[in-house]
Enzyme design. Structure first.
Site, mmCIF file in Angstrom:
data_model
loop_
_atom_site.group_PDB
_atom_site.id
_atom_site.type_symbol
_atom_site.label_atom_id
_atom_site.label_comp_id
_atom_site.label_asym_id
_atom_site.label_seq_id
_atom_site.Cartn_x
_atom_site.Cartn_y
_atom_site.Cartn_z
ATOM 1 N N ASP A 1 0.842 -1.197 0.000
ATOM 2 C CA ASP A 1 0.000 0.000 0.000
ATOM 3 C C ASP A 1 0.876 1.245 0.000
ATOM 4 O OD1 ASP A 1 -2.252 -1.542 0.115
ATOM 5 O OD2 ASP A 1 -2.892 -0.895 2.112
ATOM 6 N N SER B 1 -0.604 -1.279 6.215
ATOM 7 C CA SER B 1 -0.041 -0.285 7.126
ATOM 8 C C SER B 1 1.337 -0.682 7.632
ATOM 9 C CB SER B 1 -0.995 -0.096 8.319
ATOM 10 O OG SER B 1 -2.328 0.057 7.879
ATOM 11 N N LYS C 1 -8.190 0.745 -4.959
ATOM 12 C CA LYS C 1 -9.368 0.193 -4.300
ATOM 13 C C LYS C 1 -10.643 0.922 -4.719
ATOM 14 C CE LYS C 1 -6.880 -1.160 -0.076
ATOM 15 N NZ LYS C 1 -6.979 -2.620 -0.242
#
Length: 295
Positions: free
Chosen positions: A25, A237, A82
């Site tokens: 991410d 994360s 997303k």
């Protein structure tokens, strides 16, 4: 042209190319470049990583197209983005932008509580989360070219990803010894398309790759998921909420590739700073658990 590009065979083949790798991410071009230099096979462009989405609350939507475009222009590896569950227009916008994959993601606030996207109606391949074989088969039936465990995003806690990977694998094992009558009953019990289950039984495995996601925070976590049969790893994360993102990114890539080289993994871990702060899943209510979104 679109029929060829959008075929299941081609979409699944594109996902197979990411097998054995790490998808990270990122929220900007700088992070995307760090991920690429660390050896990521793809990046997921979004506005906030899952832990920040969880902390902020409210409605989480598709990232601003400017962020997605910035990431696409910064790297040469595939870029994912997303869309909310059931949000046709968000997905169509991302497809029009030229992203390589769309994640119909429970990390974002669902737009439709009844229906997931008909992914077979898109040219771009989709990745979707699953906790069990029923969810996996439904998403494949809708046209998903790639699966991942839901885990519990933004927690830095691997326990749910482990549970979901083991659950899918154990149900696939059960399925392989069933006869046709038993498969029909099983399909009804888990709400899965019979044809998809029959295909899984005949091949002895899912027809698409299944990556680990949701809670991967350390090289050891990544290696564990590969040990359990994951085809690769998503890290949300865990990297950019760590003390040293560049080192963590490289270490997780190496641990994923060499997941049974325990001496190497130990050395990698010893050279890292502090991992992201984790959350105890038991302290989250059902409403706070992102994995409960979708069906």
């Amino acid at each position: 042209m679109s029929k060829i590009i959008g075929s299941d065979r081609v979409k699944r083949g594109m996902a197979e190319m990411q097998k054995g790798g790490v998808i990270m991410d990122v929220v900007n071009a700088e992070q995307a470049r760090i991920a690429e230099e660390a050896g990521a096979v793809a990046v997921m462009a979004l506005e906030r990583v899952p832990s920040d989405i969880r902390a902020a609350g409210g409605v989480a939507r598709m990232a601003n197209p400017k962020i997605v475009e910035e990431v696409m222009n910064a790297v040469s590896i595939p870029v994912m983005a997303k869309a909310r569950i059931g949000h046709i227009t968000e997905a169509r916008v991302l497809e029009a932008m030229g992203v390589d994959y769309i994640d119909e993601s429970e990390v974002l606030t669902p737009a439709d509580e009844e229906y997931h996207l008909r992914k077979d109606q898109f040219t771009v391949p989709f990745v979707c989360g699953c906790r069990n074989l029923g969810e996996a088969a439904r998403r494949i039936g809708e046209g998903a070219a790639m699966l991942r465990t839901k885990g519990e995003p933004g927690t830095g806690n691997i326990v749910e990803a482990v549970r979901h990977m083991r659950q899918v694998n154990s149900e696939v094992s059960r399925l392989t010894v069933m006869n046709d009558d038993e498969i029909m009953t099983f399909a009804k019990d888990i709400g899965a398309p019979y044809e998809i289950l029959k295909q899984i039984k005949d091949n002895g495995r899912l027809p698409v790759v299944n990556f680990a996601a949701g809670g991967v925070a350390t090289p050891q976590d990544a290696a564990l998921m590969m040990e359990l049969g994951a085809d690769g790893v998503f890290v949300g994360s865990g990297i950019f909420k760590s003390e040293d993102p560049e080192k963590f990114a490289k270490a997780i890539v190496q641990a994923t590739t060499h997941y049974q080289d325990y001496e190497l993994i130990g050395r990698l871990a010893s050279e890292l700073g502090t991992a992201m702060k984790g959350l105890d899943i038991n302290q989250l209510s059902l409403e706070e658990r992102m994995q409960e979104r979708g069906w």
